[in-house]
Design a protein around this motif. Structure first.
Motif, mmCIF file in Angstrom:
data_model
loop_
_atom_site.group_PDB
_atom_site.id
_atom_site.type_symbol
_atom_site.label_atom_id
_atom_site.label_comp_id
_atom_site.label_asym_id
_atom_site.label_seq_id
_atom_site.Cartn_x
_atom_site.Cartn_y
_atom_site.Cartn_z
ATOM 1 N N PHE A 102 10.843 2.025 4.164
ATOM 2 C CA PHE A 102 11.999 1.207 4.571
ATOM 3 C C PHE A 102 11.626 0.223 5.662
ATOM 4 O O PHE A 102 11.973 -0.964 5.584
ATOM 5 N N ASN A 103 10.951 0.689 6.702
ATOM 6 C CA ASN A 103 10.638 -0.172 7.845
ATOM 7 C C ASN A 103 9.864 -1.411 7.420
ATOM 8 O O ASN A 103 10.173 -2.531 7.849
ATOM 9 N N ASN A 104 8.865 -1.233 6.585
ATOM 10 C CA ASN A 104 8.052 -2.381 6.176
ATOM 11 C C ASN A 104 8.791 -3.280 5.204
ATOM 12 O O ASN A 104 8.695 -4.506 5.301
ATOM 13 N N ALA A 105 9.562 -2.703 4.282
ATOM 14 C CA ALA A 105 10.347 -3.524 3.354
ATOM 15 C C ALA A 105 11.385 -4.340 4.108
ATOM 16 O O ALA A 105 11.570 -5.536 3.851
ATOM 17 N N ALA A 106 12.070 -3.702 5.055
ATOM 18 C CA ALA A 106 13.105 -4.403 5.810
ATOM 19 C C ALA A 106 12.502 -5.491 6.689
ATOM 20 O O ALA A 106 13.089 -6.569 6.843
ATOM 21 N N GLN A 107 11.336 -5.235 7.252
ATOM 22 C CA GLN A 107 10.699 -6.266 8.069
ATOM 23 C C GLN A 107 10.243 -7.452 7.225
ATOM 24 O O GLN A 107 10.278 -8.594 7.683
ATOM 25 N N VAL A 108 9.829 -7.205 5.991
ATOM 26 C CA VAL A 108 9.513 -8.325 5.095
ATOM 27 C C VAL A 108 10.777 -9.142 4.848
ATOM 28 O O VAL A 108 10.782 -10.377 4.981
ATOM 29 N N SER B 168 0.826 -1.211 0.000
ATOM 30 C CA SER B 168 0.000 0.000 0.000
ATOM 31 C C SER B 168 0.860 1.261 0.000
ATOM 32 O O SER B 168 0.511 2.260 -0.634
ATOM 33 N N LEU B 169 2.012 1.209 0.676
ATOM 34 C CA LEU B 169 2.880 2.394 0.765
ATOM 35 C C LEU B 169 3.583 2.721 -0.543
ATOM 36 O O LEU B 169 3.843 3.894 -0.833
ATOM 37 N N VAL C 272 7.302 1.436 -6.795
ATOM 38 C CA VAL C 272 6.187 0.544 -7.109
ATOM 39 C C VAL C 272 6.638 -0.710 -7.855
ATOM 40 O O VAL C 272 6.052 -1.786 -7.675
ATOM 41 N N ASP C 273 7.686 -0.606 -8.663
ATOM 42 C CA ASP C 273 8.160 -1.774 -9.410
ATOM 43 C C ASP C 273 9.520 -2.258 -8.937
ATOM 44 O O ASP C 273 10.177 -3.054 -9.621
ATOM 45 N N ALA C 274 9.970 -1.783 -7.774
ATOM 46 C CA ALA C 274 11.322 -2.087 -7.294
ATOM 47 C C ALA C 274 11.372 -3.423 -6.562
ATOM 48 O O ALA C 274 10.403 -3.844 -5.918
ATOM 49 N N GLU C 275 12.520 -4.085 -6.678
ATOM 50 C CA GLU C 275 12.769 -5.296 -5.905
ATOM 51 C C GLU C 275 12.903 -4.925 -4.423
ATOM 52 O O GLU C 275 13.243 -3.785 -4.068
ATOM 53 N N LEU C 276 12.677 -5.907 -3.572
ATOM 54 C CA LEU C 276 12.685 -5.667 -2.133
ATOM 55 C C LEU C 276 14.020 -5.081 -1.658
ATOM 56 O O LEU C 276 14.047 -4.106 -0.904
ATOM 57 N N GLU C 277 15.130 -5.655 -2.095
ATOM 58 C CA GLU C 277 16.430 -5.177 -1.627
ATOM 59 C C GLU C 277 16.724 -3.766 -2.120
ATOM 60 O O GLU C 277 17.363 -2.980 -1.416
ATOM 61 N N THR C 278 16.244 -3.422 -3.298
ATOM 62 C CA THR C 278 16.409 -2.051 -3.793
ATOM 63 C C THR C 278 15.663 -1.069 -2.894
ATOM 64 O O THR C 278 16.194 0.007 -2.559
ATOM 65 N N ILE C 279 14.458 -1.416 -2.507
ATOM 66 C CA ILE C 279 13.686 -0.558 -1.610
ATOM 67 C C ILE C 279 14.432 -0.376 -0.291
ATOM 68 O O ILE C 279 14.559 0.747 0.219
ATOM 69 N N ILE C 280 14.951 -1.461 0.249
ATOM 70 C CA ILE C 280 15.669 -1.395 1.526
ATOM 71 C C ILE C 280 16.863 -0.458 1.434
ATOM 72 O O ILE C 280 17.132 0.331 2.347
ATOM 73 N N LEU C 281 17.583 -0.515 0.341
ATOM 74 C CA LEU C 281 18.796 0.289 0.184
ATOM 75 C C LEU C 281 18.506 1.757 -0.095
ATOM 76 O O LEU C 281 19.327 2.621 0.218
ATOM 77 N N LYS C 282 17.328 2.065 -0.650
ATOM 78 C CA LYS C 282 17.066 3.435 -1.085
ATOM 79 C C LYS C 282 15.968 4.164 -0.320
ATOM 80 O O LYS C 282 15.933 5.396 -0.331
ATOM 81 N N ALA C 283 15.085 3.436 0.325
ATOM 82 C CA ALA C 283 13.925 4.081 0.961
ATOM 83 C C ALA C 283 14.241 4.522 2.384
ATOM 84 O O ALA C 283 15.277 4.172 2.956
#
Length: 196
Positions: A65-71, A41-42, A49-60
């Motif tokens: 970031f918190n939700n991507a990293a917890q996933v 949702s975020l 929106v189309d980024a891989e999980l690790e990309t989000i973690i490194l850039k957000a």
């Protein structure tokens, strides 16, 4: 891209009596799934929106970031557990002996750090950029990949990981968590980290 809740590699009851099916129903079905749903949702309508999980973690940052990293952290945690016996690769066992003195010494240090960790977070065995094995701690959702380290193993020390089964007795929960470590997964992570 819609991120998906990973499929557990075992039944909810497979880790009993150490971790109950009730704990998995809350920890995996509610907490872990909640992070996945919140992340989706975020990122809707954002650069991620189309980024891989690790990309989000490194850039957000912030909630994304918190939700991507917890996933990511929870995916890693579940894969690191396995019912029944498992064995480390000889190469990793030798490296643990060199770094910590013995596997038993690593266990004592790891569980002591985990028991004494203040608040919520994660305890990790990592391979550093310099090629060293180290025990690291991260608070809240933080994760070693954000700091250039390669995670090999993690333990979740958020209360929702153990409170149903052990109440506030974190050290007791940790001693029961250790026999569930999926040593093949840890060894595969070590081999992959060495390959770069």
């Amino acid at each position: 891209m819609q991120h998906q809740l990973m499929a557990l590699p075992y039944e909810h009851s497979a880790l009993e009596p150490y971790i109950s099916a009730e704990t998995l129903s809350y920890h995996y079905d509610k907490h872990h799934a909640g992070y996945v749903n919140k992340l989706n949702s975020l990122i809707e309508g954002t650069e991620f929106v189309d980024a891989e999980l690790e990309t989000i973690i490194l850039k957000a940052s912030g909630a994304v970031f918190n939700n991507a990293a917890q996933v990511y952290n929870h995916d890693f945690y579940w894969k690191g557990l396995k019912p029944g016996q498992s064995e480390l690769s000889k190469e990793l066992a030798d490296r643990i002996d060199a770094a910590f003195g013995s596997l038993e010494s690593l266990k004592e240090q790891f569980l002591s750090i985990a028991a004494g960790f203040f608040g919520s977070g994660w305890i990790w065995l990592v391979l550093t950029p310099e090629g060293e094995l180290k025990i690291e701690t991260t608070s809240n959702a933080d994760t070693p990949i954000r700091h250039g380290q390669k995670p090999l193993l993690t333990c979740d020390v958020w209360e929702h990981a153990y409170y149903i089964d052990y109440r506030n007795a974190r050290p007791n929960s940790l001693s029961h968590w250790w026999p569930l470590i999926n040593c093949e997964f840890v060894s595969e992570n070590f081999a992959a980290a060495k390959r770069g």
